[in-house]
Design an enzyme around this catalytic site. Structure first.
Site, PDB file in Angstrom:
ATOM      1  N   THR A  12     -22.792  22.870  -9.955  1.00 58.79           N
ATOM      2  CA  THR A  12     -22.507  21.902 -11.024  1.00 58.79           C
ATOM      3  C   THR A  12     -21.041  22.043 -11.400  1.00 58.79           C
ATOM      4  O   THR A  12     -20.555  23.154 -11.618  1.00 58.79           O
ATOM      5  CB  THR A  12     -23.390  22.164 -12.254  1.00 58.79           C
ATOM      6  OG1 THR A  12     -24.755  21.932 -11.900  1.00 58.79           O
ATOM      7  CG2 THR A  12     -23.006  21.244 -13.408  1.00 58.79           C
ATOM      8  N   ASP A 105     -23.844  10.317  -7.462  1.00 57.93           N
ATOM      9  CA  ASP A 105     -22.545  10.879  -7.113  1.00 57.93           C
ATOM     10  C   ASP A 105     -21.804  10.006  -6.110  1.00 57.93           C
ATOM     11  O   ASP A 105     -20.567   9.887  -6.157  1.00 57.93           O
ATOM     12  CB  ASP A 105     -22.696  12.303  -6.570  1.00 57.93           C
ATOM     13  CG  ASP A 105     -23.664  12.383  -5.390  1.00 57.93           C
ATOM     14  OD1 ASP A 105     -24.556  11.518  -5.272  1.00 57.93           O
ATOM     15  OD2 ASP A 105     -23.531  13.324  -4.586  1.00 57.93           O
TER      16      ASP A 105
END
Length: 256
Positions: A12, A105
């Site tokens: 992350t 993403d």
């Protein structure tokens, strides 16, 4: 200040923007077992000292996204939060068979690549993460599709697990392509092999795009493992480690 959070399968990445300037970024491991309280303890420690006035998030891990929603409800309910999901204005038309299949993403990266590099021609984003993604963006900022391949790290782990005499090695560029020992041979096959895979896919994508566009695509690399390949690949032109965070900032601005 804007807190951006990119939740990937392995890592992350968090970043804090002051307008369009990235003040600080961090990379931590992703654990789908983390609760909202555990995530808050980690994230709040990282951003301590920053006055967070907005949050933008994309996630490829549903379990973590569920907990982040709770984190936002508990701690950031009074500020503008944007989660990249259907219904959010991204400005990226998805010209694919099933837009719902496209990871958040990839959409975010496409917007950032178009904004930074792609207004004069097509672009290809090569994202080196758990998987290696090649995403194609038109000169109009449209997501045209792409190619997905197993990532560098999981490929090395799979080889070490399935081959009795092979093991995981440090992923660095070897002295030569012809390895003189097992470690160098594995490093050569990994680094030069994945660079060749990317170059081959970029060449084939470029050939297909030539039917529609007069200019060759600009190739942008991003992702945690990109530094391993950037200096070896013959087709990658730009390296932008914070491409996803930049895209999150842009989408937050569109929805704020």
């Amino acid at each position: 200040m804007l807190l951006t959070i990119d939740v990937g399968n392995t890592n992350t990445v968090l970043g804090v923007f002051n307008k369009d300037k990235l003040e600080q970024s961090w990379r931590v491991k992703t654990d789908p077992r983390d609760t909202a309280d555990e995530l808050w303890l980690q994230y709040s420690a990282l951003v301590a000292g920053f006055d967070i006035t907005g949050v933008a998030i994309c996630s490829t891990v549903p379990a973590v996204l569920r907990e982040i929603r709770k984190l936002i409800d508990d701690h950031y309910s009074d500020i503008k939060s944007v989660i990249i999901e259907p219904g959010v204005k991204t400005g990226v038309p998805l010209l694919v068979d099933n837009p719902k299949e496209i990871g958040a993403d990839r959409i975010v990266n496409s917007l950032a690549a178009f904004t930074l590099y792609g207004s004069d021609g097509p672009s290809i984003v090569v994202d080196f993460g758990t998987s290696t993604n090649l995403d194609v963006v038109s000169p109009k900022g449209e997501f045209l599709g792409g190619a997905l391949a197993p990532g560098i790290e999981i490929s090395v782990e799979a080889l070490a697990a399935r081959a009795a005499q092979l093991r995981k090695v440090e992923l660095v560029k070897p002295k030569s392509v012809i390895g003189k020992n097992t470690v160098e041979a594995l490093q050569s096959g990994t680094i030069f092999g994945f660079a060749g895979q990317v170059d081959g896919l970029v060449d084939r994508i470029t050939a297909e795009l030539a039917d529609s566009y007069s200019k060759k695509p600009i190739v942008i690399a991003t992702g945690g493992l990109a530094p391993l390949i950037v200096g070896v690949s013959e087709t990658i032109e730009h390296y932008e480690p914070n491409l996803t965070l930049i895209g999150l900032r842009l989408i937050h601005e569109r929805n704020a």
